[in-house]
Design an enzyme around this catalytic site. Structure first.
Site, PDB file in Angstrom:
ATOM      1  N   ALA A  10       0.790  -1.233   0.000  1.00 43.32           N
ATOM      2  CA  ALA A  10       0.000   0.000   0.000  1.00 43.32           C
ATOM      3  C   ALA A  10       0.821   1.281   0.000  1.00 43.32           C
ATOM      4  CB  ALA A  10      -0.933   0.004   1.224  1.00 43.32           C
ATOM      5  N   THR A  11       2.152   1.183   0.080  1.00 44.13           N
ATOM      6  CA  THR A  11       2.946   2.390   0.280  1.00 44.13           C
ATOM      7  C   THR A  11       3.361   3.095  -1.000  1.00 44.13           C
ATOM      8  OG1 THR A  11       4.948   1.025   0.468  1.00 44.13           O
ATOM      9  CG2 THR A  11       3.843   1.654   2.516  1.00 44.13           C
ATOM     10  N   GLY A  13       2.620   3.324  -5.697  1.00 44.76           N
ATOM     11  CA  GLY A  13       2.035   2.818  -6.929  1.00 44.76           C
ATOM     12  C   GLY A  13       0.555   2.497  -6.862  1.00 44.76           C
ATOM     13  N   ARG A  34       5.770  -2.658   3.753  1.00 39.94           N
ATOM     14  CA  ARG A  34       7.062  -2.888   4.414  1.00 39.94           C
ATOM     15  C   ARG A  34       7.683  -1.611   4.960  1.00 39.94           C
ATOM     16  NH1 ARG A  34      10.675  -3.824   0.903  1.00 39.94           N
ATOM     17  NH2 ARG A  34       9.432  -3.383  -0.953  1.00 39.94           N
ATOM     18  N   VAL A  61       5.051  -9.567   2.983  1.00 40.34           N
ATOM     19  CA  VAL A  61       4.201 -10.722   2.666  1.00 40.34           C
ATOM     20  C   VAL A  61       5.012 -12.005   2.492  1.00 40.34           C
ATOM     21  CG1 VAL A  61       2.360  -9.332   1.644  1.00 40.34           C
ATOM     22  CG2 VAL A  61       4.188 -10.240   0.166  1.00 40.34           C
ATOM     23  N   SER A 140      -0.789  -9.268 -14.428  1.00 42.07           N
ATOM     24  CA  SER A 140       0.022  -8.498 -15.375  1.00 42.07           C
ATOM     25  C   SER A 140      -0.173  -9.054 -16.775  1.00 42.07           C
ATOM     26  CB  SER A 140       1.504  -8.612 -14.993  1.00 42.07           C
ATOM     27  OG  SER A 140       2.340  -8.071 -15.994  1.00 42.07           O
ATOM     28  N   TYR A 153       9.726 -13.832 -13.767  1.00 44.73           N
ATOM     29  CA  TYR A 153       8.649 -12.883 -13.453  1.00 44.73           C
ATOM     30  C   TYR A 153       7.370 -13.293 -14.171  1.00 44.73           C
ATOM     31  CZ  TYR A 153       5.790  -8.701 -13.232  1.00 44.73           C
ATOM     32  OH  TYR A 153       4.733  -7.841 -13.022  1.00 44.73           O
ATOM     33  N   GLY A 184      -0.860  -3.619 -18.347  1.00 45.90           N
ATOM     34  CA  GLY A 184       0.337  -3.535 -19.158  1.00 45.90           C
ATOM     35  C   GLY A 184       1.307  -2.575 -18.492  1.00 45.90           C
ATOM     36  N   PHE A 190       7.816   0.266 -10.378  1.00 44.27           N
ATOM     37  CA  PHE A 190       8.055  -1.092 -10.862  1.00 44.27           C
ATOM     38  C   PHE A 190       9.424  -1.241 -11.526  1.00 44.27           C
ATOM     39  CE2 PHE A 190       7.932  -4.248 -14.263  1.00 44.27           C
ATOM     40  CZ  PHE A 190       7.478  -5.374 -13.595  1.00 44.27           C
TER      41      PHE A 190
END
Length: 252
Positions: A10-11, A13, A34, A61, A140, A153, A184, A190
């Protein structure tokens, strides 16, 4: 208490954009991340701006033991979660399989797959007694196709795609909705995370085109969540206008 949304990652993006939008809609928020300073700052801002309650939780997580203790330790009234946004996720490196860093592989698998599973198991068990709830899994385009050097990934996001379908089946008898949102190119942290702080390399990813913004994905998530009770959006793929596939873009 009003409706509650739990948002992981939540911190920044997409997670932060979701927190802002759900707060605007009057949801009480459980924000998991985190970075404690960012989490506290966001929580304070949302509480003051929207007159809602925010429960900030600091946890990674990937850490099953700590994550479980933190989530299970919250007050009972906060466990009536209406919406879970499984947003925590990342990419590390962009190397061919023969040159990949196995530590990067572990980080991606532990975060994108195992972390999502840990949170989903706990929260789905909170939802089941109420026979309601909605789980949003952030996937994604990498979960729909594979691109050069994306190997692990892409594998983790293909796993999210499969888990989303499995959750939809398994939680159907409990009236819990499940949706995958698959973006996308989104200009967030990221690429900076993928390239481990290399700002120049990260900026080049988005040069020459207009990518999606985190707010675009939050809008899509809100659309999905706000559908009538008899409607479930199983899967949504969202691309910038300048991107057709994971590798085909129209750059000026």
């Amino acid at each position: 208490m009003s409706k509650i949304a739990l948002i992981t990652g939540a911190t920044s993006g997409i997670g932060e954009a979701c927190a802002n939008l759900f707060a605007q809609q009057g949801y009480q928020l459980i924000l998991l991340g985190r970075r404690s300073e960012r989490l506290e700052k966001l929580s304070t801002t949302l509480t003051a701006t929207h007159a809602i309650q925010v429960l900030p939780l600091v946890a990674d997580v990937r850490d099953k033991v700590t994550l479980t203790a933190v989530l299970e330790g919250i007050p009972t009234e906060w466990k009536k979660v209406d919406v879970l946004v499984n947003n925590a996720g990342l990419s590390q490196g962009l190397d061919p399989i023969d040159k990949g860093d196995t530590d990067d592989w572990d980080t991606m698998i532990d975060t994108n797959v195992k972390g999502l599973l840990y949170v989903s198991k706990i929260v789905s068990n909170w939802m089941i007694p109420f026979q309601s709830g909605h789980i949003i899994n952030i996937g994604s385009i990498a979960g729909k196709e594979v691109y050069p050097n994306g190997n692990v990934y892409c594998a983790t996001k293909h796993a999210v795609d499969a888990l989303n379908k499995g959750m939809r089946i398994d939680l159907l008898p409990h009236h819990i909705k499940v949706t995958a949102i698959n973006p996308g190119m989104v200009e967030t942290e990221f690429s900076l995370v993928r390239f481990k702080g290399d700002e120049d390399r990260a900026k080049k990813v988005y040069q020459g085109l207009l990518p999606l913004m985190a707010e675009d994905i939050a809008d899509a998530i809100w659309f999905v969540v706000s559908r009538p009770a008899h409607v479930n959006i199983n899967d949504m793929l969202i691309m910038p206008s300048a991107q057709a596939t994971a590798t085909i873009t129209n750059k000026n």
